[in-house]
Design a protein around this motif. Structure first.
Motif, PDB file in Angstrom:
ATOM      1  N   LEU A 112      -7.975  -1.939 -71.788  1.00 28.87           N
ATOM      2  CA  LEU A 112      -6.592  -1.983 -71.456  1.00 28.87           C
ATOM      3  C   LEU A 112      -5.656  -1.008 -71.180  1.00 28.87           C
ATOM      4  O   LEU A 112      -5.862   0.315 -71.687  1.00 28.87           O
ATOM      5  CB  LEU A 112      -6.196  -2.299 -72.880  1.00 28.87           C
ATOM      6  N   ALA A 113      -5.236  -0.374 -69.735  1.00 27.88           N
ATOM      7  CA  ALA A 113      -4.548   0.349 -69.302  1.00 27.88           C
ATOM      8  C   ALA A 113      -3.719  -0.121 -69.611  1.00 27.88           C
ATOM      9  O   ALA A 113      -2.606  -1.116 -69.510  1.00 27.88           O
ATOM     10  CB  ALA A 113      -5.333   0.807 -67.974  1.00 27.88           C
ATOM     11  N   ILE A 114      -2.464   0.875 -70.367  1.00 28.59           N
ATOM     12  CA  ILE A 114      -0.847   0.417 -70.563  1.00 28.59           C
ATOM     13  C   ILE A 114      -0.176   0.647 -69.134  1.00 28.59           C
ATOM     14  O   ILE A 114       0.256   2.148 -69.001  1.00 28.59           O
ATOM     15  CB  ILE A 114      -0.632   1.353 -71.932  1.00 28.59           C
ATOM     16  N   ILE A 115       0.114  -0.323 -68.272  1.00 32.15           N
ATOM     17  CA  ILE A 115       0.752  -0.290 -67.087  1.00 32.15           C
ATOM     18  C   ILE A 115       2.579  -0.238 -67.145  1.00 32.15           C
ATOM     19  O   ILE A 115       2.855   0.104 -66.264  1.00 32.15           O
ATOM     20  CB  ILE A 115       0.299  -0.593 -66.086  1.00 32.15           C
ATOM     21  N   GLY A 116       2.682  -1.169 -68.382  1.00 30.18           N
ATOM     22  CA  GLY A 116       3.876  -1.419 -68.492  1.00 30.18           C
ATOM     23  C   GLY A 116       4.859   0.208 -68.662  1.00 30.18           C
ATOM     24  O   GLY A 116       4.434   1.022 -69.083  1.00 30.18           O
ATOM     25  N   TRP A 117       6.307  -0.215 -68.542  1.00 29.13           N
ATOM     26  CA  TRP A 117       7.145   0.903 -68.682  1.00 29.13           C
ATOM     27  C   TRP A 117       7.315   1.248 -70.415  1.00 29.13           C
ATOM     28  O   TRP A 117       7.755   0.092 -70.645  1.00 29.13           O
ATOM     29  CB  TRP A 117       8.708   0.970 -67.705  1.00 29.13           C
ATOM     30  N   ILE A 118       7.291   2.127 -69.683  1.00 27.65           N
ATOM     31  CA  ILE A 118       7.605   3.014 -71.420  1.00 27.65           C
ATOM     32  C   ILE A 118       9.309   2.239 -72.319  1.00 27.65           C
ATOM     33  O   ILE A 118       9.102   2.097 -73.732  1.00 27.65           O
ATOM     34  CB  ILE A 118       7.342   4.792 -72.074  1.00 27.65           C
ATOM     35  N   LYS A 119       9.631   2.056 -71.352  1.00 28.92           N
ATOM     36  CA  LYS A 119      11.476   2.186 -71.839  1.00 28.92           C
ATOM     37  C   LYS A 119      11.363   0.881 -72.281  1.00 28.92           C
ATOM     38  O   LYS A 119      12.902   0.472 -73.136  1.00 28.92           O
ATOM     39  CB  LYS A 119      12.012   2.605 -70.910  1.00 28.92           C
ATOM     40  N   THR A 120      10.696   0.155 -72.438  1.00 34.05           N
ATOM     41  CA  THR A 120      10.250  -2.036 -72.707  1.00 34.05           C
ATOM     42  C   THR A 120       9.376  -1.780 -73.090  1.00 34.05           C
ATOM     43  O   THR A 120       8.901  -3.287 -73.924  1.00 34.05           O
ATOM     44  CB  THR A 120      10.195  -2.289 -71.227  1.00 34.05           C
ATOM     45  N   VAL A 121       8.690  -1.100 -74.082  1.00 36.13           N
ATOM     46  CA  VAL A 121       8.027  -1.234 -75.207  1.00 36.13           C
ATOM     47  C   VAL A 121       7.935  -2.089 -76.567  1.00 36.13           C
ATOM     48  O   VAL A 121       6.959  -2.588 -76.846  1.00 36.13           O
ATOM     49  CB  VAL A 121       7.442   0.254 -75.851  1.00 36.13           C
ATOM     50  N   GLU A 122       9.198  -2.074 -76.538  1.00 37.86           N
ATOM     51  CA  GLU A 122       9.856  -3.093 -77.409  1.00 37.86           C
ATOM     52  C   GLU A 122      10.026  -3.915 -77.378  1.00 37.86           C
ATOM     53  O   GLU A 122       9.869  -4.375 -77.970  1.00 37.86           O
ATOM     54  CB  GLU A 122      11.586  -1.821 -78.333  1.00 37.86           C
ATOM     55  N   TRP A 123      10.094  -4.631 -76.315  1.00 33.31           N
ATOM     56  CA  TRP A 123       9.997  -6.133 -76.074  1.00 33.31           C
ATOM     57  C   TRP A 123       9.709  -6.218 -75.136  1.00 33.31           C
ATOM     58  O   TRP A 123       9.044  -7.936 -75.212  1.00 33.31           O
ATOM     59  CB  TRP A 123      11.482  -5.811 -76.053  1.00 33.31           C
ATOM     60  N   LEU A 124       8.659  -5.578 -74.325  1.00 30.90           N
ATOM     61  CA  LEU A 124       7.967  -5.973 -72.906  1.00 30.90           C
ATOM     62  C   LEU A 124       7.116  -5.337 -73.129  1.00 30.90           C
ATOM     63  O   LEU A 124       7.100  -3.939 -72.512  1.00 30.90           O
ATOM     64  CB  LEU A 124       8.830  -6.548 -71.579  1.00 30.90           C
TER      65      LEU A 124
END
Length: 206
Positions: A112-124
């Motif tokens: 799994l490559a973490i491509i999500g934005w770190i600012k939204t990690v708590e909900w998305l």
């Protein structure tokens, strides 16, 4: 989640939860004053307690997305604007391949490559999934009410949640509750690729 995290990626996730609130309080306060709202006015309009709004403005609490949504509705502004840093200038943020944290399943076949934005990690959270045939990711449950979405772009995957098992091929998407043990497998004889999005409880609108 039965995975090992690169040390750098783990540190980023731990610190990322605090990134969101940095400018949030200032933004809420600025918008409230622009509408000439008192704390009591905004509390009445949004349904969020006056004490909570005060804590948010002083950056003393990390509110859920549901709370931010209520405030944004009362202030007649999009969530994206509320969550922005307050700068009017557009921006483009780039993460290189070398800086993208990689999570690896216990069997070593699924990544799994973490491509999500770190600012939204708590909900998305979202991930680029690649797997060899037979790769399996066995995960413990996330926050109660959380939903995961797996969109397959190549190969074939199956998801097991409780006694239910469903399969998806390229162009198909599986959505499932992930607040309990869930297993993602790459089935068939071909490698698989998919996009995984996890919507945590904090993002559920009440």
């Amino acid at each position: 989640m039965g995975i090992e995290t690169k040390e750098r990626g783990g540190r980023e996730l731990e610190s990322g939860a605090q990134v969101i609130s940095g400018q949030l309080g200032k933004t809420i306060q600025r918008l409230r004053k622009a509408y000439n709202f008192s704390l009591s006015d905004l509390a009445e309009q949004s349904g969020v307690a006056k004490s909570i709004i005060s804590q948010i403005e002083r950056n003393e609490t990390n509110p859920t997305l549901a709370t931010i949504w209520r405030l944004s509705q009362a202030l007649d502004i999009s969530i994206e604007r509320v969550l922005s840093s307050g700068e009017e200038e557009p921006f483009i943020d780039k993460t290189t391949r070398a800086d993208t944290p990689i999570l690896v399943s216990e069997d070593g076949k699924l990544k799994l490559a973490i491509i999500g934005w770190i600012k939204t990690v708590e909900w998305l959270q979202w991930y680029d999934v690649s797997s060899e045939p037979g790769g399996e990711l066995d995960s413990e449950g996330h926050q109660r009410g959380s939903i995961e979405s797996l969109s397959v772009t190549s190969g074939e995957f199956e998801v097991e949640v409780g006694d239910i098992v469903q399969r998806a091929k390229a162009g198909e998407t599986l959505r499932y509750r992930c607040d309990r043990r869930h297993v993602v497998r790459c089935v068939g004889n071909e490698p698989g690729h998919a996009l995984m999005v996890c919507i945590l409880k904090a993002a559920v609108m009440e």
